[in-house]
Design a protein around this motif. Sequence first.
Motif, PDB file in Angstrom:
ATOM      1  N   TYR A 250       0.831  -1.212   0.000  1.00 38.71           N
ATOM      2  CA  TYR A 250       0.000   0.000   0.000  1.00 38.71           C
ATOM      3  C   TYR A 250       0.861   1.257   0.000  1.00 38.71           C
ATOM      4  O   TYR A 250       0.622   2.197  -0.778  1.00 38.71           O
ATOM      5  CB  TYR A 250      -0.917  -0.018   1.225  1.00 38.71           C
ATOM      6  CG  TYR A 250      -1.722   1.260   1.398  1.00 38.71           C
ATOM      7  CD1 TYR A 250      -2.898   1.454   0.687  1.00 38.71           C
ATOM      8  CD2 TYR A 250      -1.294   2.256   2.268  1.00 38.71           C
ATOM      9  CE1 TYR A 250      -3.625   2.629   0.823  1.00 38.71           C
ATOM     10  CE2 TYR A 250      -2.011   3.431   2.418  1.00 38.71           C
ATOM     11  CZ  TYR A 250      -3.177   3.609   1.697  1.00 38.71           C
ATOM     12  OH  TYR A 250      -3.888   4.767   1.839  1.00 38.71           O
ATOM     13  N   LEU A 253       2.548   1.764  -3.407  1.00 38.38           N
ATOM     14  CA  LEU A 253       1.601   2.249  -4.408  1.00 38.38           C
ATOM     15  C   LEU A 253       1.304   3.734  -4.210  1.00 38.38           C
ATOM     16  O   LEU A 253       1.219   4.510  -5.170  1.00 38.38           O
ATOM     17  CB  LEU A 253       0.305   1.436  -4.341  1.00 38.38           C
ATOM     18  CG  LEU A 253       0.398  -0.017  -4.824  1.00 38.38           C
ATOM     19  CD1 LEU A 253      -0.911  -0.746  -4.573  1.00 38.38           C
ATOM     20  CD2 LEU A 253       0.759  -0.081  -6.309  1.00 38.38           C
ATOM     21  N   ARG A 254       1.168   4.149  -2.944  1.00 39.50           N
ATOM     22  CA  ARG A 254       0.879   5.560  -2.688  1.00 39.50           C
ATOM     23  C   ARG A 254       2.085   6.437  -3.040  1.00 39.50           C
ATOM     24  O   ARG A 254       1.933   7.541  -3.571  1.00 39.50           O
ATOM     25  CB  ARG A 254       0.518   5.744  -1.212  1.00 39.50           C
ATOM     26  CG  ARG A 254      -0.803   5.122  -0.812  1.00 39.50           C
ATOM     27  CD  ARG A 254      -1.994   5.785  -1.504  1.00 39.50           C
ATOM     28  NE  ARG A 254      -2.148   7.160  -1.049  1.00 39.50           N
ATOM     29  CZ  ARG A 254      -2.319   8.206  -1.860  1.00 39.50           C
ATOM     30  NH1 ARG A 254      -2.344   8.032  -3.165  1.00 39.50           N
ATOM     31  NH2 ARG A 254      -2.457   9.421  -1.366  1.00 39.50           N
ATOM     32  N   VAL A 258      -0.166   6.347  -7.031  1.00 35.45           N
ATOM     33  CA  VAL A 258      -1.419   5.635  -7.293  1.00 35.45           C
ATOM     34  C   VAL A 258      -2.476   6.184  -6.338  1.00 35.45           C
ATOM     35  O   VAL A 258      -2.203   6.359  -5.151  1.00 35.45           O
ATOM     36  CB  VAL A 258      -1.243   4.116  -7.089  1.00 35.45           C
ATOM     37  CG1 VAL A 258      -2.563   3.384  -7.313  1.00 35.45           C
ATOM     38  CG2 VAL A 258      -0.171   3.598  -8.030  1.00 35.45           C
ATOM     39  N   SER A 263      -5.127   1.807  -4.436  1.00 34.17           N
ATOM     40  CA  SER A 263      -4.113   1.301  -3.503  1.00 34.17           C
ATOM     41  C   SER A 263      -4.774   0.494  -2.390  1.00 34.17           C
ATOM     42  O   SER A 263      -4.289  -0.585  -2.009  1.00 34.17           O
ATOM     43  CB  SER A 263      -3.314   2.463  -2.898  1.00 34.17           C
ATOM     44  OG  SER A 263      -2.648   3.197  -3.888  1.00 34.17           O
ATOM     45  N   THR A 264      -5.888   1.009  -1.877  1.00 38.18           N
ATOM     46  CA  THR A 264      -6.598   0.317  -0.798  1.00 38.18           C
ATOM     47  C   THR A 264      -7.159  -1.010  -1.279  1.00 38.18           C
ATOM     48  O   THR A 264      -7.011  -2.048  -0.612  1.00 38.18           O
ATOM     49  CB  THR A 264      -7.743   1.199  -0.272  1.00 38.18           C
ATOM     50  OG1 THR A 264      -7.200   2.437   0.193  1.00 38.18           O
ATOM     51  CG2 THR A 264      -8.472   0.507   0.867  1.00 38.18           C
ATOM     52  N   THR A 266      -6.182  -2.849  -3.819  1.00 33.19           N
ATOM     53  CA  THR A 266      -5.087  -3.791  -4.104  1.00 33.19           C
ATOM     54  C   THR A 266      -4.539  -4.402  -2.821  1.00 33.19           C
ATOM     55  O   THR A 266      -4.307  -5.619  -2.741  1.00 33.19           O
ATOM     56  CB  THR A 266      -3.961  -3.071  -4.861  1.00 33.19           C
ATOM     57  OG1 THR A 266      -4.483  -2.482  -6.049  1.00 33.19           O
ATOM     58  CG2 THR A 266      -2.856  -4.049  -5.224  1.00 33.19           C
TER      59      THR A 266
END
Length: 783
Positions: A250, A253-254, A258, A263-264, A266
């Motif tokens: 997470y 990704l952030r 993203v 992100s959450t 995924t």
Amino acid sequence: MKRPLMGAGIALVAGTAAALFDVPGLWVAIIAAVGVVCLMKWTECSLIYILGLSVFLFVGFCRGMSSTTEVYENFHMEEHIRGEIWRVQQKTKSTYIYVKTDEKFSVLVTVACRENEEKRQQEYYKGQVIQVVGRAEALDTPSNPGQFDAMQYYGSQGIMYRLRADEISIICEGSWIWRKLRFLEKLKGALFNFYSLTMSEDGAGVVQAAVLGDRSGFQEDLRRYYQQNGWMHLVTTSGLHLSFIAMGLYRRLRKSTVPVLPSTVTALLLMMAYGYMTDFGDSMLRAMGMMVFLLVGRLLGRKMDVPTALVLTADVLLLLRPERLFLAGFQLSFGAVAGMEVGKYIIKYWRNGEKKQKNENADIFKEYYLKKISEILWVQIGIFLVTLPVLLWHMYEVPLMGFFYNFFMIPLVSVIVPAVFAAGLIGISHIPILAGAAMKVMWGIDWLLKWIHKLPSCVLICGKPQWRQIFLFCIFMFIALWILSRKQIGCKKFVKCLLFAGILVVGCFILMFVRERSDQILCMDVGQGDGICILGEDGEAILVDGGSSDVKKVYQYRIEPLLKYYGVRKIDAWFLTHGDSDHVSGIEEALSSCEIPVRQVILPDIAEDETLDEIRRSAIEKNIPVRIIRPEDQLTSGNFRLTCLYPKVEWGLMDKNNNSLVLVLSRKMGEKDFRMLFMGDLESEGEALLLEKKGLPDCDVLKVGHHGSSRATSMHFLKAVMPEWTFISCGTDNRYGHPHAQTLERLDKAGCQYLTTARQGALILRIFSGDYQVMAWKKKRKY
């Protein structure tokens, strides 16, 4: 009010706990009323919120009352079932298949496959519908202090009984959802095989347990080593590992810009897949629940509040199955996170008022690392304080080195687990260059684990605390935190910190070292065998025999847990009556482990015995003194005096049973002496010789010879010793038929009350200044 959801969640947990611990509803209502008055007087909470807390308390109490734990003992056990698999566990010598039957009340059954190797080769998957025929067995309840409670452990998972499978047939492969998810189980199997091929046996066992939740390769001696160092949470697929993998994804990704929603989603999908692959244990469910609350909260633009997420996750899990509250894993998992928050709370007020240095560049670098170390220290202290009562309640010991090892082990595992998981995925891809690199990573991690396994271990055995000690410890802990957080206390920070530390030390001392001890004698339930434990009020411990013919590893699973339960750190003397395995298998096992040291071994004065000679050699190799005891010889320990009555090598009976060591224990009890007679496996021929050579004193309690065999405990012998109580040590449904009906008839005619370990579990005799009390552990009954 800050954190209103957290307050409501705590009320629900408190109500559930009150019901599970059989607190009467009237007392719960009175406590709730007092709490309402206190909150209205000393807080600014609204009346509606306070009444809402009462509603949550009531809901939790009702949910706890509806628990089905008491149903398990009387449940009708079917030997032919049909149902759906929801979990498969590989053990060293068996496969555990958890089956949800077709019954409307959803019975969960354990199916164990032990003997048939063909059945072990059959692969079972979640979602398959199977039909099983086998032998039904009730789940074991503890028959000794400190023994593992199988009924509580499996009952918390909804399992009603155990079925040892004779025949298993697969009816269907399950619904399409189960079949689509099966690739995760096959992925787990592929990773398991890759780790086995690329690492040593110990290294592979650790990695398979930590990453995949499969402990079939985690050897027993290594498991004990990890437990002694407080590392068991590191080799369990816990929320710690889930946090490393899912939250790491997470954050990456952030950082890659993203958006929050993808992100959450995924991270949640990865979390669900990993949880499914590792069987959704309680610790995993805790981490998943917290991550859901935290990630959804961030998605909604709310602050990520760990304490609230922790309490709400506990509420959800307890509403689904209240019995989880009894489990050590559940308590340690939630306690560790709560301890981290306590550590952060301490850091917050410890640094309150500190001035930052902005102009001295050299000091800034130094200060940064010192602060990081202090943060880790206080978080470790917080975890230790919160989990200490749980460790002592369930395990009776504290891993001393674990506190210091975790400073580097937790950060190290945060690197190893993702690295091993990624290397495994790359390794099973069979891409030549990448697979070779993955194997080198595994070899490096294997070398690192070998180095770690050379670190020394040390535990402090404290015994099981009482409820009032835990209550006092909690009061001391809250007082210490309150003092730390108060600005109004008129003293310097240094004095305030000393006061804080002193209160915590006193609380820990009360919890760890204050024990109510008394002189007591325990006839342990070791199955078909014999084992007596004599405990003194000053911490003395003496064992007489300790073996079994039907319980494997009797020392590890029956004797050692009992000793730890009572806080025994050393065995002052271990008597052996003769060399039969059902009397000596425990000491053979103990001499190889030596976790609780044996100060001396005492053997009877008999001709050569191959088994006892081997034990003598093993003890001498461990530098343990070996003593031969003869008639009239005595051993004094605390208030107890043990006197040998029999045998003597010159008397020369050929039968091993009739050469058993006979001891009489005496202790001052007011104006008279209390006496208890230990007969080993002595039979009628030996009893007659004993009466002829020595004579026998009257005794209050007799440990019946040879497990209640008809060839022992003659009427002539009973008239000579005239016991008030008799203890019989034997196994449930043993193949010898002990105790024999003739023996019980003789005891009835002699006016002796008798108890058996097969029915009553451990038989406990407590001696006071003027009287003694007999208690059966399994029935929780005093006589």
